[in-house]
Scaffold this motif. Structure first.
Motif, PDB file in Angstrom:
ATOM      1  N   GLU A 149     -10.141   7.044  -8.832  1.00 33.92           N
ATOM      2  CA  GLU A 149     -10.190   7.386  -7.409  1.00 33.92           C
ATOM      3  C   GLU A 149      -9.289   6.480  -6.572  1.00 33.92           C
ATOM      4  N   LEU A 152      -6.100   8.036  -6.137  1.00 28.58           N
ATOM      5  CA  LEU A 152      -6.128   9.325  -5.448  1.00 28.58           C
ATOM      6  C   LEU A 152      -6.422   9.176  -3.963  1.00 28.58           C
ATOM      7  N   GLU A 153      -6.416   7.930  -3.466  1.00 23.86           N
ATOM      8  CA  GLU A 153      -6.694   7.690  -2.053  1.00 23.86           C
ATOM      9  C   GLU A 153      -5.487   8.040  -1.186  1.00 23.86           C
ATOM     10  N   HIS A 167      -8.314  16.415  -3.737  1.00 26.02           N
ATOM     11  CA  HIS A 167      -9.032  15.290  -4.337  1.00 26.02           C
ATOM     12  C   HIS A 167     -10.108  15.761  -5.312  1.00 26.02           C
TER      13      HIS A 167
END
Length: 251
Positions: A149, A152-153, A167
């Motif tokens: 994650e 994927l920010e 996302h």
């Protein structure tokens, strides 16, 4: 040195430039400590100041170090990966490649081209974001959900109109890759090209590279890519055994 390393790790994990105050908050270091460390890092080319907020980002020397690291990983695989790429090319009739991670991105470091007249010829050394394409998601599948994650920010880059940037969709796809051991990509980094990728793991579970079969989308349909999965996974399993043996011999 330790404080500088903490600051560099913060910059590696951020998709955007960070201000001194943001780095202080993320690192847990005092504002003045971060400010002094950034001055030294900037003088050495490890960070630079830029972006609309006047924040700091990794500098040219950091990029060179990342590329050097990728080359070292690739050279460690070179002794074993060549025959596997040859077999993948010969049995699939498509281009077989080795992908390596470069910080928050990935790139092709080596390939054996298809003999077919219409074929995929990956551009060696060109980097792509980790969320884009089968290779990137193969790398992300080797991380925990929390670690993935981090990559994927923020707004995610689209390399083509088909690059996956949602996302939740990406997390679902990464979980699917964990379950099945391979990732599929359809025209996400280059229009007209699709492929299948599987991570090569070190003994501790980290991905040291990704094996890829890619080619024109008109040939590599979803069904065709799924049919190639067993071939790709066999090569990965044998390569991992060879790398494990080489690691044991070096101890």
């Amino acid at each position: 040195m330790a404080r500088a390393a903490v600051i560099l790790r913060c910059l590696v994990s951020s998709p955007n430039p960070l201000r001194v105050s943001e780095l202080a908050e993320l690192s847990g270091l005092a504002y003045t400590t971060v400010h002094r460390a950034l001055g030294s890092l900037r003088a050495e080319g490890l960070v630079e100041q830029g972006g609309p907020n006047g924040g700091y980002l990794l500098g040219p020397l950091a990029a060179l170090l990342g590329q050097a690291h990728a080359k070292q990983i690739s050279s460690a695989l070179d002794a074993h990966v060549g025959p596997h790429l040859q077999i993948l090319r010969d049995e699939s009739k498509e281009t077989a490649s080795l992908a390596v991670q470069v910080g928050r991105r990935w790139m092709y470091s080596r390939h054996v081209e298809s003999m077919q007249e219409i074929r995929r010829t990956p551009e060696l050394g060109r980097t792509h974001p980790l969320h884009a394409g089968a290779s990137g998601r193969a790398f992300l599948s080797c991380l925990s959900k929390e670690e993935a994650e981090v990559f994927l920010e923020g707004p995610l880059e689209k390399e083509t109109g088909r690059t996956m940037v949602d996302h939740d969709q990406l997390l679902e796809e990464i979980e699917r890759v964990r379950k099945h051991g391979y990732a599929l990509g359809f025209e996400e980094t280059v229009s007209g090209a699709s492929g299948i990728a599987a991570p090569v793991r070190a003994s501790q579970g980290d991905a040291v590279g990704v094996l890829v079969i890619s080619g024109p989308s008109m040939r590599l349909t979803g069904d065709r890519l799924l049919a190639l999965a067993p071939l790709l996974q066999r090569r990965v399993a044998i390569l991992e055994q060879q790398l494990s043996g080489a690691s044991d011999d070096a101890r």
